[in-house]
Design an enzyme around this catalytic site. Structure first.
Site, PDB file in Angstrom:
ATOM      1  N   THR A  80      69.136 -41.804 -12.720  1.00 57.09           N
ATOM      2  CA  THR A  80      69.317 -40.467 -13.295  1.00 57.09           C
ATOM      3  C   THR A  80      70.094 -39.546 -12.356  1.00 57.09           C
ATOM      4  O   THR A  80      70.083 -39.750 -11.136  1.00 57.09           O
ATOM      5  CB  THR A  80      67.920 -39.860 -13.586  1.00 57.09           C
ATOM      6  OG1 THR A  80      68.076 -38.495 -13.921  1.00 57.09           O
ATOM      7  CG2 THR A  80      66.987 -39.961 -12.383  1.00 57.09           C
ATOM      8  N   ASP A  81      70.698 -38.514 -12.941  1.00 55.70           N
ATOM      9  CA  ASP A  81      71.375 -37.497 -12.112  1.00 55.70           C
ATOM     10  C   ASP A  81      70.372 -36.693 -11.290  1.00 55.70           C
ATOM     11  O   ASP A  81      70.743 -36.051 -10.299  1.00 55.70           O
ATOM     12  CB  ASP A  81      72.215 -36.554 -12.996  1.00 55.70           C
ATOM     13  CG  ASP A  81      71.447 -35.838 -14.107  1.00 55.70           C
ATOM     14  OD1 ASP A  81      70.224 -36.048 -14.240  1.00 55.70           O
ATOM     15  OD2 ASP A  81      72.081 -35.067 -14.850  1.00 55.70           O
ATOM     16  N   GLU A  82      69.089 -36.729 -11.706  1.00 55.74           N
ATOM     17  CA  GLU A  82      68.097 -35.870 -11.049  1.00 55.74           C
ATOM     18  C   GLU A  82      67.849 -36.255  -9.591  1.00 55.74           C
ATOM     19  O   GLU A  82      67.310 -35.452  -8.828  1.00 55.74           O
ATOM     20  CB  GLU A  82      66.768 -35.889 -11.824  1.00 55.74           C
ATOM     21  CG  GLU A  82      66.952 -35.444 -13.257  1.00 55.74           C
ATOM     22  CD  GLU A  82      65.682 -34.944 -13.925  1.00 55.74           C
ATOM     23  OE1 GLU A  82      64.662 -34.787 -13.240  1.00 55.74           O
ATOM     24  OE2 GLU A  82      65.736 -34.705 -15.138  1.00 55.74           O
ATOM     25  N   TYR A  84      58.963 -37.085 -10.521  1.00 53.31           N
ATOM     26  CA  TYR A  84      59.784 -38.025 -11.295  1.00 53.31           C
ATOM     27  C   TYR A  84      61.065 -38.378 -10.534  1.00 53.31           C
ATOM     28  O   TYR A  84      61.364 -39.555 -10.321  1.00 53.31           O
ATOM     29  CB  TYR A  84      60.139 -37.431 -12.667  1.00 53.31           C
ATOM     30  CG  TYR A  84      61.281 -38.158 -13.354  1.00 53.31           C
ATOM     31  CD1 TYR A  84      61.113 -39.441 -13.854  1.00 53.31           C
ATOM     32  CD2 TYR A  84      62.545 -37.569 -13.476  1.00 53.31           C
ATOM     33  CE1 TYR A  84      62.165 -40.123 -14.472  1.00 53.31           C
ATOM     34  CE2 TYR A  84      63.602 -38.230 -14.089  1.00 53.31           C
ATOM     35  CZ  TYR A  84      63.406 -39.511 -14.578  1.00 53.31           C
ATOM     36  OH  TYR A  84      64.449 -40.189 -15.181  1.00 53.31           O
ATOM     37  N   LYS A  97      62.366 -41.969  -8.883  1.00 55.16           N
ATOM     38  CA  LYS A  97      63.608 -42.651  -9.272  1.00 55.16           C
ATOM     39  C   LYS A  97      64.516 -42.829  -8.045  1.00 55.16           C
ATOM     40  O   LYS A  97      65.182 -43.859  -7.891  1.00 55.16           O
ATOM     41  CB  LYS A  97      64.337 -41.858 -10.362  1.00 55.16           C
ATOM     42  CG  LYS A  97      63.636 -41.813 -11.708  1.00 55.16           C
ATOM     43  CD  LYS A  97      63.535 -43.168 -12.394  1.00 55.16           C
ATOM     44  CE  LYS A  97      64.856 -43.693 -12.884  1.00 55.16           C
ATOM     45  NZ  LYS A  97      64.703 -44.986 -13.620  1.00 55.16           N
TER      46      LYS A  97
HETATM   47  P1  NAD Z   1      61.263 -43.627 -22.300  1.00 55.10           P
HETATM   48  O1  NAD Z   1      60.127 -42.922 -21.665  1.00 55.10           O
HETATM   49  O2  NAD Z   1      61.666 -43.258 -23.684  1.00 55.10           O
HETATM   50  O3  NAD Z   1      60.989 -45.203 -22.298  1.00 55.10           O
HETATM   51  C1  NAD Z   1      60.445 -45.869 -21.189  1.00 55.10           C
HETATM   52  C2  NAD Z   1      59.992 -47.261 -21.648  1.00 55.10           C
HETATM   53  O4  NAD Z   1      59.485 -47.961 -20.509  1.00 55.10           O
HETATM   54  C3  NAD Z   1      58.887 -47.239 -22.702  1.00 55.10           C
HETATM   55  O5  NAD Z   1      59.170 -48.167 -23.724  1.00 55.10           O
HETATM   56  C4  NAD Z   1      57.647 -47.664 -21.924  1.00 55.10           C
HETATM   57  O6  NAD Z   1      56.678 -48.337 -22.715  1.00 55.10           O
HETATM   58  C5  NAD Z   1      58.251 -48.575 -20.879  1.00 55.10           C
HETATM   59  N1  NAD Z   1      57.417 -48.691 -19.669  1.00 55.10           N
HETATM   60  C6  NAD Z   1      56.846 -47.674 -18.967  1.00 55.10           C
HETATM   61  N2  NAD Z   1      56.142 -48.172 -17.932  1.00 55.10           N
HETATM   62  C7  NAD Z   1      56.287 -49.517 -17.971  1.00 55.10           C
HETATM   63  C8  NAD Z   1      55.810 -50.580 -17.152  1.00 55.10           C
HETATM   64  N3  NAD Z   1      55.030 -50.353 -16.086  1.00 55.10           N
HETATM   65  N4  NAD Z   1      56.159 -51.847 -17.468  1.00 55.10           N
HETATM   66  C9  NAD Z   1      56.937 -52.095 -18.555  1.00 55.10           C
HETATM   67  N5  NAD Z   1      57.396 -51.136 -19.369  1.00 55.10           N
HETATM   68  C10 NAD Z   1      57.088 -49.854 -19.071  1.00 55.10           C
HETATM   69  O7  NAD Z   1      62.480 -43.444 -21.289  1.00 55.10           O
HETATM   70  P2  NAD Z   1      64.055 -43.296 -21.595  1.00 55.10           P
HETATM   71  O8  NAD Z   1      64.373 -41.878 -21.824  1.00 55.10           O
HETATM   72  O9  NAD Z   1      64.454 -44.340 -22.558  1.00 55.10           O
HETATM   73  O10 NAD Z   1      64.639 -43.681 -20.149  1.00 55.10           O
HETATM   74  C11 NAD Z   1      64.917 -45.028 -19.818  1.00 55.10           C
HETATM   75  C12 NAD Z   1      65.448 -45.069 -18.398  1.00 55.10           C
HETATM   76  O11 NAD Z   1      66.613 -44.263 -18.292  1.00 55.10           O
HETATM   77  C13 NAD Z   1      64.462 -44.536 -17.364  1.00 55.10           C
HETATM   78  O12 NAD Z   1      64.544 -45.351 -16.217  1.00 55.10           O
HETATM   79  C14 NAD Z   1      64.975 -43.131 -17.062  1.00 55.10           C
HETATM   80  O13 NAD Z   1      64.648 -42.754 -15.743  1.00 55.10           O
HETATM   81  C15 NAD Z   1      66.471 -43.331 -17.229  1.00 55.10           C
HETATM   82  N6  NAD Z   1      67.242 -42.137 -17.636  1.00 55.10           N
HETATM   83  C16 NAD Z   1      66.863 -41.403 -18.738  1.00 55.10           C
HETATM   84  C17 NAD Z   1      67.664 -40.334 -19.131  1.00 55.10           C
HETATM   85  C18 NAD Z   1      67.289 -39.504 -20.343  1.00 55.10           C
HETATM   86  O14 NAD Z   1      67.932 -38.492 -20.606  1.00 55.10           O
HETATM   87  N7  NAD Z   1      66.305 -39.888 -21.136  1.00 55.10           N
HETATM   88  C19 NAD Z   1      68.813 -39.995 -18.425  1.00 55.10           C
HETATM   89  C20 NAD Z   1      69.150 -40.764 -17.294  1.00 55.10           C
HETATM   90  C21 NAD Z   1      68.366 -41.839 -16.917  1.00 55.10           C
HETATM   91  O1  DAU Z   2      68.960 -35.508 -16.339  1.00 51.64           O
HETATM   92  C1  DAU Z   2      68.468 -36.735 -16.752  1.00 51.64           C
HETATM   93  C2  DAU Z   2      67.004 -36.592 -17.076  1.00 51.64           C
HETATM   94  O2  DAU Z   2      66.930 -35.865 -18.299  1.00 51.64           O
HETATM   95  C3  DAU Z   2      66.265 -37.923 -17.214  1.00 51.64           C
HETATM   96  O3  DAU Z   2      66.287 -38.578 -15.971  1.00 51.64           O
HETATM   97  C4  DAU Z   2      64.821 -37.693 -17.661  1.00 51.64           C
HETATM   98  O4  DAU Z   2      64.191 -38.936 -17.888  1.00 51.64           O
HETATM   99  C5  DAU Z   2      64.848 -36.903 -18.958  1.00 51.64           C
HETATM  100  O5  DAU Z   2      63.533 -36.597 -19.365  1.00 51.64           O
HETATM  101  C6  DAU Z   2      65.648 -35.601 -18.782  1.00 51.64           C
HETATM  102  O6  DAU Z   2      64.951 -34.682 -17.898  1.00 51.64           O
HETATM  103  P1  DAU Z   2      64.900 -33.104 -18.211  1.00 51.64           P
HETATM  104  O7  DAU Z   2      63.747 -32.530 -17.519  1.00 51.64           O
HETATM  105  O8  DAU Z   2      66.225 -32.481 -17.977  1.00 51.64           O
HETATM  106  O9  DAU Z   2      64.680 -33.187 -19.830  1.00 51.64           O
HETATM  107  P2  DAU Z   2      63.715 -32.369 -20.808  1.00 51.64           P
HETATM  108  O10 DAU Z   2      64.132 -32.734 -22.184  1.00 51.64           O
HETATM  109  O11 DAU Z   2      62.285 -32.492 -20.445  1.00 51.64           O
HETATM  110  O12 DAU Z   2      64.140 -30.861 -20.533  1.00 51.64           O
HETATM  111  C7  DAU Z   2      65.486 -30.422 -20.693  1.00 51.64           C
HETATM  112  C8  DAU Z   2      65.542 -28.959 -20.258  1.00 51.64           C
HETATM  113  O13 DAU Z   2      64.814 -28.177 -21.211  1.00 51.64           O
HETATM  114  C9  DAU Z   2      64.917 -28.682 -18.921  1.00 51.64           C
HETATM  115  O14 DAU Z   2      65.646 -27.660 -18.264  1.00 51.64           O
HETATM  116  C10 DAU Z   2      63.513 -28.183 -19.267  1.00 51.64           C
HETATM  117  C11 DAU Z   2      63.739 -27.461 -20.574  1.00 51.64           C
HETATM  118  N1  DAU Z   2      62.601 -27.485 -21.530  1.00 51.64           N
HETATM  119  C12 DAU Z   2      62.024 -28.693 -21.830  1.00 51.64           C
HETATM  120  C13 DAU Z   2      60.977 -28.773 -22.709  1.00 51.64           C
HETATM  121  C14 DAU Z   2      60.328 -30.094 -23.022  1.00 51.64           C
HETATM  122  C15 DAU Z   2      62.173 -26.323 -22.154  1.00 51.64           C
HETATM  123  O15 DAU Z   2      62.732 -25.238 -21.902  1.00 51.64           O
HETATM  124  N2  DAU Z   2      61.138 -26.418 -23.034  1.00 51.64           N
HETATM  125  C16 DAU Z   2      60.498 -27.574 -23.322  1.00 51.64           C
HETATM  126  O16 DAU Z   2      59.538 -27.540 -24.134  1.00 51.64           O
END
Ligand code: NAD
Ligand code: DAU
Length: 397
Positions: A178-180, A203, A207
Site C-alpha cells: 500500500t501507499d500508506e 495497519y 504492511k
Molecule cells: P480485504 O480486507 O477486502 O480482503 C482481505 C482478504 O484476506 C479477505 O478475504 C480475508 O478473509 C483474507 N484474510 C485475512 N486474514 C487472513 C489470513 N490470516 N489468512 C488467509 N486469509 C486471510 O482487503 P483488500 O482491500 O482486498 O486488500 C487486499 C490487499 O491489498 C491487502 O494486502 C491490502 O493491504 C492491499 N491494498 C489494499 C488497498 C485498498 O484500497 N483496498 C490499496 C492498496 C493495497
Molecule cells: O491507501 C491505500 C489504503 O486505502 C489501503 O492500504 C487500505 O487497505 C484501505 O482501507 C484504504 O485506507 P484508507 O484509510 O485510506 O481508506 P478508508 O476507506 O477507510 O478511508 C478513506 C478516507 O475516508 C480516509 O481519509 C478516512 C475517511 N473516512 C473513512 C470512513 C470509513 C471518513 O471520513 N469516514 C468514514 O466513515
C-alpha cells in the site's frame, strides 16, 4: 522479460481486490493456468464473490477441489490437471482452500500439492480504523502471516526445491502492499519508489514490516520477489466498512454520512481493475527484487468526494443532491489520520507501459451502479459482525 506463471496461489482471494484479481485473470485469453485461492474467510472474505467462477472453473460436485472447504482439495493435484482454454469445462482450474496464512504446515501442503510456481499475497487485515481499535490481528496476519508464507517458500522452493524442481528458478512471490507505508504528505509532492518508509498506523506499520521481510528474503536468500504499493482502490465487491461503499449504502438507507475531522484528507483513487491489471503486469514483466508504485492520478479530498457521490446517487434515485448532502455529518477524526497520499506512477508507466484505463467519473458511475444492482450482496455482508463494528466505530465518536 515475460514469465510463465501457471500454478498460482492467490492468498486473500475472497476479499475485495483478490476477488477482482481472480476474475480478471480468468478473463485473460492468454492465461491457461490454475488458481488456488487460499483464504481464511475472516469477516472480509466472502465466498459468494466467486461462486460463478467456482461454478465455471472449479471441480464439479462430488470430486476433489473447486468447492468451499478445507478438506475437499484432497490429494495432490497433478500438473496434468492443468487445463488449457479448450479444456476449461472438463479440467478444473479454480481451487479453494480455507486456510490461514499463519499456518506454515498448511501453506507447505498447498505449495506441494498443487505444485505452486507463483504466489500473490493479498491476504491481510486491511481496515485502518479496525487497526486502531485492535492492532493484534494486523500484527498476526500482516507480519507473521507474510513471514510464514516466506518461510514455507524458502523451505519448499528454496531448500527442497533445489533437488527436484530447480529451486527458485521459474518461481515468483508477489507482495501486494500500500501507499500508506510511506506516511503522510503535505499539500505538495508525491511518493516515489524511493520515498522512505514512514508508517503511522498499526495497519500501515504492519504492511511496512511485511514489505521489509519480503525484501530481506530477496537479498538474503535470493528469493524471487516483486512488490507493488498501491493507492486507494474502489469498485465492485469492496466491503462496506471502507469510505465509498459505506457512503453509498448509508445513502440508500437514509443514514448519516460520517466524514472524519474536517473532511480535508486527500486520497488518490484508482479503479480496482486498473490495480489488478498492474499487478499482473508486474508479476509477468518486472525485474526480481523490484517494486512499483501504482496510483490513479486522481486525488480528491474526502468531503468533495462524498458530495460527488451524493450528487450521482441523487440522479439515480430521483432525489435532489441537497437531499443526500444533507445527510453529511462531521464526526471525530481518526487518530493519527494521514492527511494526504499521492503516488508518482511514472516508473510503472515508463518500464511496463501501464496506465489507468478508467477515469474516476466512469469508474465511480460503474461502482455506484454495481452497488445498486447488488443490494442482496450488500445485505448479506452487513451481518451481525458488521453491525457490531459500525456501532463500535461510529457510536463512540
Ligand atoms: P480485504 O480486507 O477486502 O480482503 C482481505 C482478504 O484476506 C479477505 O478475504 C480475508 O478473509 C483474507 N484474510 C485475512 N486474514 C487472513 C489470513 N490470516 N489468512 C488467509 N486469509 C486471510 O482487503 P483488500 O482491500 O482486498 O486488500 C487486499 C490487499 O491489498 C491487502 O494486502 C491490502 O493491504 C492491499 N491494498 C489494499 C488497498 C485498498 O484500497 N483496498 C490499496 C492498496 C493495497
Ligand atoms: O491507501 C491505500 C489504503 O486505502 C489501503 O492500504 C487500505 O487497505 C484501505 O482501507 C484504504 O485506507 P484508507 O484509510 O485510506 O481508506 P478508508 O476507506 O477507510 O478511508 C478513506 C478516507 O475516508 C480516509 O481519509 C478516512 C475517511 N473516512 C473513512 C470512513 C470509513 C471518513 O471520513 N469516514 C468514514 O466513515
Amino acid at each position: 522479460m515475460n514469465r510463465s506463471l501457471n500454478r498460482i496461489m492467490v492468498t486473500g482471494g475472497s476479499g475485495f481486490i483478490g476477488t477482482n484479481f481472480i476474475r480478471y485473470l480468468f478473463a485473460q485469453p492468454d492465461f491457461s493456468g490454475i488458481i488456488v485461492n487460499v483464504d481464511k474467510l475472516t469477516y472480509a472474505g466472502n465466498p459468494a464473490n466467486l461462486a460463478d467462477i467456482d461454478e465455471k472453473y472449479g471441480k464439479k460436485s462430488g470430486a476433489a477441489g473447486g468447492v468451499i472447504g478445507r478438506d475437499v482439495a484432497g490429494g495432490k493435484i497433478s500438473s496434468g490437471d492443468m487445463a488449457g482454454n479448450d479444456a476449461r469445462d472438463s479440467s478444473p482450474r479454480y481451487f479453494f482452500e480455507q486456510e490461514d496464512i499463519c499456518d506454515q504446515a498448511a501453506m507447505e501442503r498447498i505449495l506441494r500439492d498443487y505444485e505452486i510456481d507463483t504466489i500473490v499475497n493479498f491476504a491481510a487485515e486491511s481496515h485502518v480504523d479496525r487497526s486502531v481499535h485492535g492492532p493484534q490481528e494486523f500484527i498476526r496476519t500482516n507480519i507473521n502471516g507474510t513471514f510464514t508464507l516466506l518461510e514455507a517458500v524458502r523451505k519448499l522452493w528454496g531448500t527442497e526445491g533445489k533437488g527436484g524442481t530447480g529451486g527458485y528458478e521459474g518461481k515468483l512471490f508477489h507482495q501486494v502492499s500500500t501507499d500508506e507505508v510511506f506516511g503522510s504528505l503535505g499539500p505538495e509532492g508525491q511518493f516515489s519508489e524511493e520515498s522512505p518508509y514512514d508508517p503511522r498506523s498499526p495497519y500501515s506499520a504492519s504492511k511496512a514490516s511485511a514489505d521489509h521481510l519480503v525484501r530481506a528474503a530477496f537479498h538474503t536468500y535470493g528469493m524471487p520477489v516483486t512488490i507493488s504499493n498501491c493507492s486507494n482502490n474502489y469498485g465492485p465487491y469492496q466491503f462496506p466498512e471502507k469510505l465509498i461503499p459505506l457512503m453509498l449504502l448509508n445513502m440508500l438507507d437514509e443514514k448519516p454520512l460520517p466524514v472524519y475531522g474536517d473532511g480535508g484528507n486527500i486520497r488518490d483513487w484508482l479503479y480496482v481493475e486498473d490495480h489488478v491489471a498492474a499487478i499482473w503486469l508486474i508479476m509477468n514483466r518486472a525485474g526480481l527484487g523490484s517494486s512499483y508504485n501504482i496510483g490513479g492520478d486522481s486525488e480528491a479530498d474526502n468531503l468533495s468526494l462524498v458530495r460527488n457521490l451524493c450528487d450521482r446517487m441523487a440522479l439515480r434515485q430521483d432525489k435532489t443532491p441537497e437531499h443526500y448532502r444533507g445527510l453529511i455529518t462531521f464526526v471525530k477524526d481518526r487518530p493519527g489520520h494521514d492527511r494526504r497520499y499521492a503516488m508518482d506512477n511514472s516508473r510503472i508507466r515508463a518500464d511496463l507501459g501501464w496506465a489507468p484505463q478508467k477515469d474516476f467519473d466512469s469508474g465511480i458511475d460503474e461502482t455506484i451502479d454495481w452497488y445498486l444492482s447488488n443490494r442482496k450482496w450488500a445485505e448479506e455482508v452487513r451481518s451481525g459482525e458488521y453491525r457490531n463494528w459500525i456501532e463500535k466505530n461510529y457510536q463512540q465518536r
